[in-house]
Scaffold this motif. Structure first.
Motif, PDB file in Angstrom:
ATOM      1  N   THR A  67      62.003   2.670 -32.213  1.00 19.25           N
ATOM      2  CA  THR A  67      61.603   3.447 -33.382  1.00 19.25           C
ATOM      3  C   THR A  67      61.264   4.880 -33.011  1.00 19.25           C
ATOM      4  OG1 THR A  67      60.774   1.468 -34.467  1.00 19.25           O
ATOM      5  CG2 THR A  67      59.995   3.572 -35.304  1.00 19.25           C
ATOM      6  N   THR A  68      60.457   5.070 -31.986  1.00 21.70           N
ATOM      7  CA  THR A  68      60.073   6.430 -31.593  1.00 21.70           C
ATOM      8  C   THR A  68      61.284   7.252 -31.194  1.00 21.70           C
ATOM      9  OG1 THR A  68      57.854   5.825 -30.894  1.00 21.70           O
ATOM     10  CG2 THR A  68      58.784   7.794 -29.891  1.00 21.70           C
ATOM     11  N   GLY A  69      62.161   6.682 -30.436  1.00 24.22           N
ATOM     12  CA  GLY A  69      63.295   7.437 -29.918  1.00 24.22           C
ATOM     13  C   GLY A  69      64.363   7.760 -30.932  1.00 24.22           C
ATOM     14  N   HIS A  70      64.389   7.015 -32.018  1.00 23.16           N
ATOM     15  CA  HIS A  70      65.477   7.189 -32.981  1.00 23.16           C
ATOM     16  C   HIS A  70      64.962   7.469 -34.390  1.00 23.16           C
ATOM     17  CE1 HIS A  70      67.212   5.088 -29.546  1.00 23.16           C
ATOM     18  NE2 HIS A  70      68.241   5.860 -29.801  1.00 23.16           N
ATOM     19  N   THR A  71      63.884   8.213 -34.469  1.00 21.93           N
ATOM     20  CA  THR A  71      63.314   8.587 -35.750  1.00 21.93           C
ATOM     21  C   THR A  71      63.250  10.104 -35.859  1.00 21.93           C
ATOM     22  OG1 THR A  71      61.410   8.338 -37.210  1.00 21.93           O
ATOM     23  CG2 THR A  71      60.935   8.542 -34.891  1.00 21.93           C
ATOM     24  N   THR A  72      63.074  10.590 -37.042  1.00 19.50           N
ATOM     25  CA  THR A  72      62.871  12.029 -37.222  1.00 19.50           C
ATOM     26  C   THR A  72      61.404  12.376 -37.090  1.00 19.50           C
ATOM     27  OG1 THR A  72      62.562  11.773 -39.602  1.00 19.50           O
ATOM     28  CG2 THR A  72      64.804  12.231 -38.818  1.00 19.50           C
ATOM     29  N   ALA A  73      60.575  11.366 -36.862  1.00 16.52           N
ATOM     30  CA  ALA A  73      59.123  11.541 -36.750  1.00 16.52           C
ATOM     31  C   ALA A  73      58.560  12.229 -37.992  1.00 16.52           C
ATOM     32  CB  ALA A  73      58.763  12.312 -35.485  1.00 16.52           C
ATOM     33  N   LYS A  74      59.219  12.010 -39.087  1.00 16.54           N
ATOM     34  CA  LYS A  74      58.798  12.531 -40.389  1.00 16.54           C
ATOM     35  C   LYS A  74      58.874  14.053 -40.474  1.00 16.54           C
ATOM     36  CE  LYS A  74      58.084   8.430 -41.818  1.00 16.54           C
ATOM     37  NZ  LYS A  74      59.278   7.700 -41.993  1.00 16.54           N
ATOM     38  N   ILE A  75      59.681  14.653 -39.646  1.00 17.54           N
ATOM     39  CA  ILE A  75      59.901  16.098 -39.752  1.00 17.54           C
ATOM     40  C   ILE A  75      61.075  16.296 -40.703  1.00 17.54           C
ATOM     41  CG2 ILE A  75      60.542  18.207 -38.532  1.00 17.54           C
ATOM     42  CD1 ILE A  75      59.328  16.935 -36.019  1.00 17.54           C
ATOM     43  N   THR A  76      60.757  16.740 -41.904  1.00 16.78           N
ATOM     44  CA  THR A  76      61.797  16.914 -42.902  1.00 16.78           C
ATOM     45  C   THR A  76      61.325  17.910 -43.956  1.00 16.78           C
ATOM     46  OG1 THR A  76      63.145  15.806 -44.570  1.00 16.78           O
ATOM     47  CG2 THR A  76      60.973  14.907 -44.224  1.00 16.78           C
ATOM     48  N   VAL A  77      62.274  18.540 -44.569  1.00 18.83           N
ATOM     49  CA  VAL A  77      61.939  19.457 -45.660  1.00 18.83           C
ATOM     50  C   VAL A  77      61.978  18.732 -46.996  1.00 18.83           C
ATOM     51  CG1 VAL A  77      62.784  21.472 -44.437  1.00 18.83           C
ATOM     52  CG2 VAL A  77      64.341  20.214 -45.919  1.00 18.83           C
ATOM     53  N   GLN A  78      62.380  17.484 -47.000  1.00 18.38           N
ATOM     54  CA  GLN A  78      62.595  16.786 -48.255  1.00 18.38           C
ATOM     55  C   GLN A  78      61.386  16.022 -48.772  1.00 18.38           C
ATOM     56  OE1 GLN A  78      66.129  14.531 -47.625  1.00 18.38           O
ATOM     57  NE2 GLN A  78      67.428  16.328 -47.640  1.00 18.38           N
ATOM     58  N   HIS A  79      60.301  15.967 -48.024  1.00 16.50           N
ATOM     59  CA  HIS A  79      59.124  15.278 -48.543  1.00 16.50           C
ATOM     60  C   HIS A  79      58.623  15.925 -49.828  1.00 16.50           C
ATOM     61  CE1 HIS A  79      58.741  13.187 -44.658  1.00 16.50           C
ATOM     62  NE2 HIS A  79      58.184  12.274 -45.421  1.00 16.50           N
ATOM     63  N   GLY A  80      58.790  17.239 -49.936  1.00 18.52           N
ATOM     64  CA  GLY A  80      58.348  17.940 -51.132  1.00 18.52           C
ATOM     65  C   GLY A  80      59.007  17.431 -52.397  1.00 18.52           C
ATOM     66  N   LEU A  81      60.227  16.928 -52.291  1.00 26.89           N
ATOM     67  CA  LEU A  81      60.938  16.419 -53.463  1.00 26.89           C
ATOM     68  C   LEU A  81      60.230  15.225 -54.079  1.00 26.89           C
ATOM     69  CD1 LEU A  81      64.626  16.666 -52.188  1.00 26.89           C
ATOM     70  CD2 LEU A  81      63.437  18.226 -53.753  1.00 26.89           C
ATOM     71  N   ILE A  82      59.855  14.261 -53.256  1.00 31.28           N
ATOM     72  CA  ILE A  82      59.203  13.068 -53.799  1.00 31.28           C
ATOM     73  C   ILE A  82      57.797  13.399 -54.285  1.00 31.28           C
ATOM     74  CG2 ILE A  82      58.344  12.209 -51.577  1.00 31.28           C
ATOM     75  CD1 ILE A  82      59.650  10.041 -54.487  1.00 31.28           C
ATOM     76  N   TYR A  83      57.096  14.289 -53.584  1.00 33.68           N
ATOM     77  CA  TYR A  83      55.760  14.672 -54.033  1.00 33.68           C
ATOM     78  C   TYR A  83      55.824  15.435 -55.346  1.00 33.68           C
ATOM     79  CZ  TYR A  83      54.419  13.262 -49.323  1.00 33.68           C
ATOM     80  OH  TYR A  83      54.232  12.557 -48.181  1.00 33.68           O
ATOM     81  N   ASP A  84      56.816  16.283 -55.503  1.00 30.68           N
ATOM     82  CA  ASP A  84      56.996  16.999 -56.761  1.00 30.68           C
ATOM     83  C   ASP A  84      57.248  16.014 -57.900  1.00 30.68           C
ATOM     84  OD1 ASP A  84      57.376  19.516 -58.291  1.00 30.68           O
ATOM     85  OD2 ASP A  84      59.405  18.688 -58.542  1.00 30.68           O
ATOM     86  N   GLN A  85      58.020  14.983 -57.639  1.00 28.83           N
ATOM     87  CA  GLN A  85      58.293  13.971 -58.661  1.00 28.83           C
ATOM     88  C   GLN A  85      57.016  13.210 -59.021  1.00 28.83           C
ATOM     89  OE1 GLN A  85      61.471  13.623 -60.138  1.00 28.83           O
ATOM     90  NE2 GLN A  85      60.157  12.613 -61.625  1.00 28.83           N
ATOM     91  N   PHE A  86      56.196  12.878 -58.009  1.00 29.24           N
ATOM     92  CA  PHE A  86      54.915  12.218 -58.282  1.00 29.24           C
ATOM     93  C   PHE A  86      54.036  13.078 -59.171  1.00 29.24           C
ATOM     94  CE2 PHE A  86      55.069   9.698 -54.066  1.00 29.24           C
ATOM     95  CZ  PHE A  86      55.698   8.646 -54.691  1.00 29.24           C
ATOM     96  N   ILE A  87      53.957  14.376 -58.859  1.00 24.14           N
ATOM     97  CA  ILE A  87      53.129  15.295 -59.650  1.00 24.14           C
ATOM     98  C   ILE A  87      53.665  15.396 -61.063  1.00 24.14           C
ATOM     99  CG2 ILE A  87      52.433  17.714 -59.903  1.00 24.14           C
ATOM    100  CD1 ILE A  87      52.360  17.780 -56.777  1.00 24.14           C
ATOM    101  N   THR A  88      54.984  15.482 -61.200  1.00 24.51           N
ATOM    102  CA  THR A  88      55.602  15.557 -62.520  1.00 24.51           C
ATOM    103  C   THR A  88      55.310  14.308 -63.333  1.00 24.51           C
ATOM    104  OG1 THR A  88      57.360  16.992 -61.698  1.00 24.51           O
ATOM    105  CG2 THR A  88      57.793  15.814 -63.757  1.00 24.51           C
ATOM    106  N   ASP A  89      55.435  13.143 -62.703  1.00 26.86           N
ATOM    107  CA  ASP A  89      55.262  11.863 -63.405  1.00 26.86           C
ATOM    108  C   ASP A  89      53.807  11.512 -63.643  1.00 26.86           C
ATOM    109  OD1 ASP A  89      57.996  11.644 -63.396  1.00 26.86           O
ATOM    110  OD2 ASP A  89      58.084  10.125 -61.839  1.00 26.86           O
ATOM    111  N   TYR A  90      52.928  11.821 -62.685  1.00 29.97           N
ATOM    112  CA  TYR A  90      51.560  11.315 -62.743  1.00 29.97           C
ATOM    113  C   TYR A  90      50.485  12.392 -62.756  1.00 29.97           C
ATOM    114  CZ  TYR A  90      54.097   7.137 -61.436  1.00 29.97           C
ATOM    115  OH  TYR A  90      54.982   6.117 -61.383  1.00 29.97           O
ATOM    116  N   SER A  91      50.826  13.631 -62.573  1.00 26.91           N
ATOM    117  CA  SER A  91      49.937  14.794 -62.521  1.00 26.91           C
ATOM    118  C   SER A  91      49.393  14.981 -61.100  1.00 26.91           C
ATOM    119  CB  SER A  91      48.771  14.741 -63.518  1.00 26.91           C
ATOM    120  OG  SER A  91      47.683  14.012 -62.998  1.00 26.91           O
ATOM    121  N   GLU A  92      48.933  16.165 -60.838  1.00 26.54           N
ATOM    122  CA  GLU A  92      48.401  16.476 -59.518  1.00 26.54           C
ATOM    123  C   GLU A  92      47.095  15.764 -59.249  1.00 26.54           C
ATOM    124  OE1 GLU A  92      47.624  20.476 -56.913  1.00 26.54           O
ATOM    125  OE2 GLU A  92      48.958  20.584 -58.627  1.00 26.54           O
ATOM    126  N   GLU A  93      46.356  15.541 -60.283  1.00 29.05           N
ATOM    127  CA  GLU A  93      45.070  14.855 -60.160  1.00 29.05           C
ATOM    128  C   GLU A  93      45.272  13.422 -59.737  1.00 29.05           C
ATOM    129  OE1 GLU A  93      41.861  13.719 -63.356  1.00 29.05           O
ATOM    130  OE2 GLU A  93      42.103  15.883 -63.155  1.00 29.05           O
TER     131      GLU A  93
END
Length: 93
Positions: A67-93
């Motif tokens: 797992t360690t050797g073959h992962t991106t270690a969560k380095i990605t620019v795309q996490h913002g997409l899912i968080y933006d969707q959460f905020i849109t659907d459920y609010s920032e609060e």
């Protein structure tokens, strides 16, 4: 019957120059033994050693493999997409 062979993927950049270690063939004494040479095991051993604890990690295969050797270690620019969707659907609060 043909033997199944999983597909080979390109090696991640951080695995290009790993040091290999020989099999432990002598008894050692350690304060803490960590089983597993992935990022968690290596980091734990490092942090303990910085505190003066004699820490040893053992690995049955290759360090930073699996797992360690073959992962991106969560380095990605795309996490913002899912968080933006959460905020849109459920609010920032």
């Amino acid at each position: 019957m043909k033997k199944f062979s999983p597909p080979r993927f390109p090696e991640p950049n951080w695995r290009s120059e790993l040091t290999s270690f020989s099999k432990l063939d002598t008894d050692i004494t350690t304060d803490v033994l960590i089983v597993g040479g992935g990022i968690t095991g290596i980091t734990s051993a490092y942090l303990l050693a910085k505190q003066g604890v004699k820490a040893t990690f053992i690995e049955s295969d290759e360090t930073l493999n699996g797992t360690t050797g073959h992962t991106t270690a969560k380095i990605t620019v795309q996490h913002g997409l899912i968080y933006d969707q959460f905020i849109t659907d459920y609010s920032e609060e």
